[in-house]
Every structure is written in C-alpha cells, then in structure tokens.
Scaffold this motif. Sequence first.
Motif, PDB file in Angstrom:
ATOM      1  N   ALA A 144       0.851  -1.189   0.000  1.00  0.00           N
ATOM      2  CA  ALA A 144       0.000   0.000   0.000  1.00  0.00           C
ATOM      3  C   ALA A 144       0.885   1.237   0.000  1.00  0.00           C
ATOM      4  O   ALA A 144       1.953   1.250   0.610  1.00  0.00           O
ATOM      5  CB  ALA A 144      -0.915   0.005   1.219  1.00  0.00           C
ATOM      6  N   CYS A 145       0.425   2.268  -0.706  1.00  0.00           N
ATOM      7  CA  CYS A 145       1.156   3.536  -0.765  1.00  0.00           C
ATOM      8  C   CYS A 145       0.245   4.665  -0.304  1.00  0.00           C
ATOM      9  O   CYS A 145      -0.956   4.656  -0.581  1.00  0.00           O
ATOM     10  CB  CYS A 145       1.636   3.820  -2.184  1.00  0.00           C
ATOM     11  SG  CYS A 145       2.874   2.632  -2.761  1.00  0.00           S
ATOM     12  N   ARG A 146       0.847   5.629   0.401  1.00  0.00           N
ATOM     13  CA  ARG A 146       0.096   6.778   0.895  1.00  0.00           C
ATOM     14  C   ARG A 146       0.128   7.884  -0.156  1.00  0.00           C
ATOM     15  O   ARG A 146       1.185   8.362  -0.548  1.00  0.00           O
ATOM     16  CB  ARG A 146       0.690   7.290   2.209  1.00  0.00           C
ATOM     17  CG  ARG A 146      -0.090   8.451   2.792  1.00  0.00           C
ATOM     18  CD  ARG A 146       0.410   8.907   4.139  1.00  0.00           C
ATOM     19  NE  ARG A 146       1.851   8.989   4.159  1.00  0.00           N
ATOM     20  CZ  ARG A 146       2.592   8.713   5.221  1.00  0.00           C
ATOM     21  NH1 ARG A 146       2.036   8.323   6.339  1.00  0.00           N
ATOM     22  NH2 ARG A 146       3.897   8.819   5.172  1.00  0.00           N
ATOM     23  N   GLU A 147      -1.057   8.292  -0.596  1.00  0.00           N
ATOM     24  CA  GLU A 147      -1.186   9.353  -1.576  1.00  0.00           C
ATOM     25  C   GLU A 147      -0.935  10.706  -0.918  1.00  0.00           C
ATOM     26  O   GLU A 147      -0.843  10.807   0.305  1.00  0.00           O
ATOM     27  CB  GLU A 147      -2.587   9.314  -2.193  1.00  0.00           C
ATOM     28  CG  GLU A 147      -2.885   8.021  -2.916  1.00  0.00           C
ATOM     29  CD  GLU A 147      -4.337   7.926  -3.346  1.00  0.00           C
ATOM     30  OE1 GLU A 147      -5.100   8.889  -3.130  1.00  0.00           O
ATOM     31  OE2 GLU A 147      -4.700   6.887  -3.891  1.00  0.00           O
ATOM     32  N   GLN A 148      -0.856  11.747  -1.725  1.00  0.00           N
ATOM     33  CA  GLN A 148      -0.604  13.099  -1.209  1.00  0.00           C
ATOM     34  C   GLN A 148      -1.686  13.563  -0.239  1.00  0.00           C
ATOM     35  O   GLN A 148      -1.414  14.312   0.682  1.00  0.00           O
ATOM     36  CB  GLN A 148      -0.491  14.092  -2.369  1.00  0.00           C
ATOM     37  CG  GLN A 148       0.661  13.821  -3.311  1.00  0.00           C
ATOM     38  CD  GLN A 148       2.019  13.929  -2.642  1.00  0.00           C
ATOM     39  OE1 GLN A 148       2.219  14.726  -1.754  1.00  0.00           O
ATOM     40  NE2 GLN A 148       2.955  13.091  -3.067  1.00  0.00           N
ATOM     41  N   ASN A 149      -2.924  13.105  -0.414  1.00  0.00           N
ATOM     42  CA  ASN A 149      -4.024  13.524   0.461  1.00  0.00           C
ATOM     43  C   ASN A 149      -4.111  12.694   1.744  1.00  0.00           C
ATOM     44  O   ASN A 149      -5.004  12.899   2.550  1.00  0.00           O
ATOM     45  CB  ASN A 149      -5.357  13.474  -0.285  1.00  0.00           C
ATOM     46  CG  ASN A 149      -5.731  12.072  -0.717  1.00  0.00           C
ATOM     47  OD1 ASN A 149      -5.040  11.098  -0.423  1.00  0.00           O
ATOM     48  ND2 ASN A 149      -6.834  11.976  -1.446  1.00  0.00           N
ATOM     49  N   GLY A 150      -3.187  11.744   1.945  1.00  0.00           N
ATOM     50  CA  GLY A 150      -3.171  10.935   3.167  1.00  0.00           C
ATOM     51  C   GLY A 150      -3.834   9.580   3.038  1.00  0.00           C
ATOM     52  O   GLY A 150      -3.729   8.748   3.936  1.00  0.00           O
ATOM     53  N   ASN A 151      -4.543   9.325   1.947  1.00  0.00           N
ATOM     54  CA  ASN A 151      -5.203   8.035   1.744  1.00  0.00           C
ATOM     55  C   ASN A 151      -4.172   6.961   1.425  1.00  0.00           C
ATOM     56  O   ASN A 151      -3.193   7.214   0.733  1.00  0.00           O
ATOM     57  CB  ASN A 151      -6.198   8.102   0.585  1.00  0.00           C
ATOM     58  CG  ASN A 151      -7.336   9.035   0.852  1.00  0.00           C
ATOM     59  OD1 ASN A 151      -7.642   9.351   1.993  1.00  0.00           O
ATOM     60  ND2 ASN A 151      -7.978   9.505  -0.201  1.00  0.00           N
ATOM     61  N   TRP A 152      -4.439   5.765   1.900  1.00  0.00           N
ATOM     62  CA  TRP A 152      -3.621   4.606   1.555  1.00  0.00           C
ATOM     63  C   TRP A 152      -4.360   3.812   0.495  1.00  0.00           C
ATOM     64  O   TRP A 152      -5.541   3.514   0.641  1.00  0.00           O
ATOM     65  CB  TRP A 152      -3.368   3.729   2.786  1.00  0.00           C
ATOM     66  CG  TRP A 152      -2.397   4.324   3.739  1.00  0.00           C
ATOM     67  CD1 TRP A 152      -2.674   5.177   4.775  1.00  0.00           C
ATOM     68  CD2 TRP A 152      -0.982   4.127   3.748  1.00  0.00           C
ATOM     69  NE1 TRP A 152      -1.513   5.514   5.429  1.00  0.00           N
ATOM     70  CE2 TRP A 152      -0.453   4.876   4.830  1.00  0.00           C
ATOM     71  CE3 TRP A 152      -0.111   3.401   2.961  1.00  0.00           C
ATOM     72  CZ2 TRP A 152       0.893   4.908   5.135  1.00  0.00           C
ATOM     73  CZ3 TRP A 152       1.250   3.425   3.266  1.00  0.00           C
ATOM     74  CH2 TRP A 152       1.734   4.171   4.332  1.00  0.00           C
ATOM     75  N   THR A 153      -3.667   3.436  -0.567  1.00  0.00           N
ATOM     76  CA  THR A 153      -4.268   2.626  -1.615  1.00  0.00           C
ATOM     77  C   THR A 153      -3.393   1.404  -1.866  1.00  0.00           C
ATOM     78  O   THR A 153      -2.168   1.475  -1.726  1.00  0.00           O
ATOM     79  CB  THR A 153      -4.417   3.403  -2.944  1.00  0.00           C
ATOM     80  OG1 THR A 153      -3.134   3.878  -3.343  1.00  0.00           O
ATOM     81  CG2 THR A 153      -5.367   4.573  -2.790  1.00  0.00           C
ATOM     82  N   VAL A 154      -4.021   0.302  -2.231  1.00  0.00           N
ATOM     83  CA  VAL A 154      -3.296  -0.929  -2.529  1.00  0.00           C
ATOM     84  C   VAL A 154      -2.715  -0.788  -3.924  1.00  0.00           C
ATOM     85  O   VAL A 154      -3.446  -0.576  -4.902  1.00  0.00           O
ATOM     86  CB  VAL A 154      -4.224  -2.162  -2.444  1.00  0.00           C
ATOM     87  CG1 VAL A 154      -3.474  -3.407  -2.853  1.00  0.00           C
ATOM     88  CG2 VAL A 154      -4.774  -2.301  -1.030  1.00  0.00           C
TER      89      VAL A 154
END
Length: 159
Positions: A144-154
């Motif tokens: 999972a990576c953390r996007e610029q807005n703070g969300n984590w996506t697989v």
Amino acid sequence: MTRFAIIATPLLALTLAACASTGSNQVAQAPVAAPITPVYSAPLVASPAQTTQQALLTTSVSNGFVDTAALAQMSAKDSAAANTAQFYALQFGRPGAPRAWTGDKGTTGSVAVGPYVRVNNLDCRDFTHTVKIGGQEFVKKGTACREQNGNWTVEKAAA
C-alpha cells in the motif's frame, strides 16, 4: 553683588517658578481600548487530526486490503474495526508488530506492516491483513502507498 546674592537669586527664581503654575489640576488619561472580541474561523490548512480522520474515512478495507471472501462475510462493525486497524498500522505501525482488531460475533483480525519504502516519491509499505471468521482464516498480502491527500491505496496485492 555679594556671594549670598549670587547663590540666592537662582534659588529664589526656581522657588517662584514652581509656585507660579496656576493652571487646573486636570490629569490627562490615556485612551482605553475596547475589549477584543475573538473571531473564530475555519483553519486554512487541515490539522493532523483532521487529515487523519479524513484519510481514515477514505482508506477502506473494501479497496483491496482484505480478502474478498472474508469481506463478503463481515458486518459493518467488522469492516469499521478492520479499516481503523489497517489505517493505523500503515500510518503509525512498527514493522512486524501486528495491530489486532475485534468485530462482531467473534470476528477478529490483525494487520502487520513492513518498513516504509519510498516509491515514485510516495511512502509505501508491505502489509499482511489476517481475518478470522467462524474458525476460518483469510489472509491478504500486498503493498500500500500513501497518496498526497493521506489516503492509503493498494498498489500491489497478492493472494
């Protein structure tokens, strides 16, 4: 002039000057400031708590963090507990230290994460999310990576 007159004349002049003020005895008063009324407005930049809350609401276990067979059997409380554990494990967890969660009717789970890795200017972590429902265990692994807005996506999922 005598010495006495030389010394006495300035002293007499100073004494008379001090008594000569015939003005009123009014004292000037400094202006008084009105009390300051605070103005409350919304912050221009989200606080860390607001960012965390927003990311927690948008980082969902239904987006690939949990095995789909387990997800189909999970209640809303199970999903909420799993989502919270998943987010906090990714955001703050120590590598290898699982974060446990408990849902409805004996449903439990845990999330273990690896160290942070920088990929394409994003913070990423490997994760393993284990869900136990009715004696059956479901395991989902991925990155999972953390996007610029703070969300984590697989970004990458394994069975």
